[in-house]
Design an enzyme around this catalytic site. Structure first.
Site, PDB file in Angstrom:
ATOM      1  N   LYS A   1       0.853  -1.185   0.000  1.00 16.44           N
ATOM      2  CA  LYS A   1       0.000   0.000   0.000  1.00 16.44           C
ATOM      3  C   LYS A   1       0.884   1.227   0.000  1.00 16.44           C
ATOM      4  CE  LYS A   1      -2.964   2.858   2.905  1.00 16.44           C
ATOM      5  NZ  LYS A   1      -3.688   3.042   4.178  1.00 16.44           N
TER       6      LYS A   1
ATOM      7  N   GLU B   1      -7.660  12.743  12.575  1.00 18.70           N
ATOM      8  CA  GLU B   1      -6.815  11.583  12.893  1.00 18.70           C
ATOM      9  C   GLU B   1      -5.869  11.849  14.052  1.00 18.70           C
ATOM     10  OE1 GLU B   1      -3.896   8.346  10.665  1.00 18.70           O
ATOM     11  OE2 GLU B   1      -4.926   9.890   9.506  1.00 18.70           O
TER      12      GLU B   1
ATOM     13  N   GLU C   1      -7.543  -2.031   3.142  1.00 18.90           N
ATOM     14  CA  GLU C   1      -6.696  -0.883   3.472  1.00 18.90           C
ATOM     15  C   GLU C   1      -6.742  -0.601   4.971  1.00 18.90           C
ATOM     16  OE1 GLU C   1      -6.521   3.932   2.604  1.00 18.90           O
ATOM     17  OE2 GLU C   1      -7.834   2.666   1.399  1.00 18.90           O
TER      18      GLU C   1
ATOM     19  N   GLU D   1     -12.230  10.967  -4.337  1.00 16.32           N
ATOM     20  CA  GLU D   1     -12.118  10.974  -2.882  1.00 16.32           C
ATOM     21  C   GLU D   1     -11.141  12.047  -2.409  1.00 16.32           C
ATOM     22  OE1 GLU D   1     -11.430   7.193  -1.094  1.00 16.32           O
ATOM     23  OE2 GLU D   1     -13.156   6.239  -2.063  1.00 16.32           O
TER      24      GLU D   1
ATOM     25  N   LYS E   1     -11.539  15.517   0.272  1.00 11.03           N
ATOM     26  CA  LYS E   1     -10.673  15.826   1.404  1.00 11.03           C
ATOM     27  C   LYS E   1     -10.109  17.242   1.351  1.00 11.03           C
ATOM     28  CE  LYS E   1      -9.613  10.953   2.008  1.00 11.03           C
ATOM     29  NZ  LYS E   1      -8.618   9.864   1.871  1.00 11.03           N
TER      30      LYS E   1
END
Length: 448
Positions: A207, A257, A301, A435, A439
């Site tokens: 990834k 986060e 993911e 996506e 953001k």
């Protein structure tokens, strides 16, 4: 009284006297204070606490791969000589605020928005206004040196008067946007994602998180107090931050986060990976959330991030536990989220844990070294402090750091926004592009 600035303090402070004094005042919009404070300026909001701070009683700066350790050692030395007024709540006691660059020693030459941002910088503010989670507001002054107590008292008197005299409110609307430039554009993004997917399919890379930059030219001068208050109103459950060093731009954002919180030997973090948009109706919102939970690509993911966090914390912990996976809903996007809690075996400093966790697979990739090399080879801009750890730590080694996503760096009438997405073997470039656009919205909405 002019506040001391960052360039007057030591890079590697010796043990010295730190005096901190504070006074409770009537409620004030913490964001409004930002317009009154000199550089270096910082702001931080978490879990109901809000801080706006300016000037520097001491500044710690470090470059290179050992920047985490150098900041930790300098902070421990600095805090060794502290004296604190006993009536201050914990949230108003001395803390060092700042952050780190994503990569060490890797800055664009020439005209970069990251001019003035070293690999690491932390400031012990000369003055701060603190709104605690008990809804009390404090003006706090800190000074260092042989006459620290007297200087802190005098600074407290002046800034209490100045804060209590404030009656302005930040602008309700943003400066407006005249022009937008994407780096890369949509065609370049497609090429990057396809190249990353090919690398994943043929090699050991599992990834990689690729990011884009959106540079906007503004119609009017940027009002940081206004932007910060709008972000706080729209994203009250996110970490809001501002870092404005001496001689640099202004780095700000509202990130969902958490990288790490250390409180004694208890550590909290979370995996936040896998995303989709919000619906126009409650029914569409629920459908999108269900699709996200059922998505094989997003679940894969997310699982990679959870397992990597547990692996990174394992050398420090006696136990690690994960909570239930849920959908975290924000104004423009939804994420899969799993809380992680650990108990430390030793009294490890929060910065040791920050170093162990950065970068998480949610902003870097797996394996870490190969993912970071892919990012350096692929991205067409310098990440600077984007997706890096920003936050604070105190004399006990406690602290909170967030991952600086949903963010931008601004200078004058120009701001550069950043956003990224995790790329795995079955990623679709068009979906990833859509996506990433979601953001950008938190900061774009605050600027428009």
């Amino acid at each position: 009284m002019e506040l001391p600035r960052g360039d007057e303090s030591s890079v590697e402070p010796d043990e010295t006297t730190i005096a901190t004094r504070g006074r409770e005042v009537a409620g004030v919009a913490v964001g409004t204070v930002l317009g009154e404070l000199p550089r270096p300026t910082v702001a931080w909001s978490e879990d109901g606490q809000r801080v706006a701070a300016g000037g520097s009683a001491a500044t710690i700066t470090a470059d290179g791969p050992d920047r985490f350790d150098r900041v930790r050692r300098a902070g421990e030395s600095l805090f060794a000589g502290r004296t604190v007024a006993s009536e201050l709540p914990r949230a108003a006691r001395p803390r060092l605020f700042g952050g780190f660059a994503f990569h060490e020693g890797d800055k664009d030459a020439g005209d970069s928005p990251w001019d003035g941002f070293p690999d690491a910088q932390f400031v012990l503010p000369a003055v701060q206004v603190v709104r605690t989670d008990e809804d009390s507001t404090w003006v706090v002054a800190t000074a260092t040196g042989p006459s620290a107590a007297a200087e802190a008292e005098a600074r407290l008197e002046e800034w209490t008067d100045r804060v209590e005299a404030l009656d302005g409110t930040p602008p309700e609307s943003g400066p407006g946007i005249e022009r937008r430039t994407f780096t890369p554009d949509d065609a370049g993004w497609r090429r990057q994602v396809e190249a990353a997917v090919e690398r994943i399919r043929r090699g050991t890379l599992r990834k990689v998180v690729l990011a884009g930059a959106l540079t906007v030219d503004l119609r009017d001068e940027l009002s940081i107090p206004g932007v910060y208050e709008r972000l706080s109103a729209t994203y009250p459950d996110c970490f809001r931050f501002l870092v404005a060093p001496e001689g640099g731009g202004q780095f700000f954002g509202a990130t969902p986060e958490r990288l790490i919180t250390r409180d004694g030997r208890t550590v909290r973090t979370e995996a936040l990976a896998g995303s989709t948009g919000r619906g126009d109706t409650p029914e569409e919102d629920e459908w999108l959330a269900s699709e996200l939970q059922d998505s094989e690509k997003d679940s894969h993911e997310h699982d990679l991030v959870v397992e990597a966090i547990k692996t990174q914390l394992d050398p420090y912990a006696t136990s690690i536990s994960t909570g239930d996976r849920t959908v975290r809903r924000l104004a423009t996007v939804q994420h899969l989220q799993t809380p992680v809690t650990a108990e430390l075996a030793e009294d490890d400093h929060v910065l040791s844990l920050v170093e162990a966790l950065h970068p998480t697979p949610a902003v870097g990739g797996l394996p870490p070294d190969e993912a970071l090399e892919t990012i350096k080879e692929t991205e067409a801009f310098d990440r600077g402090w984007y997706a890096s750890p920003v936050g604070w730590f105190d004399a006990e080694g406690d602290g909170t750091f967030a991952v600086a996503i949903r963010s931008a760096v601004a200078t004058g009438r120009r701001a550069t926004l950043f956003a990224g997405n995790g790329i795995v073997g079955d990623s679709d470039p068009d979906r990833e592009w859509d996506e990433v656009q979601l953001k950008y919205r938190p900061v774009l909405d605050a600027l428009e």
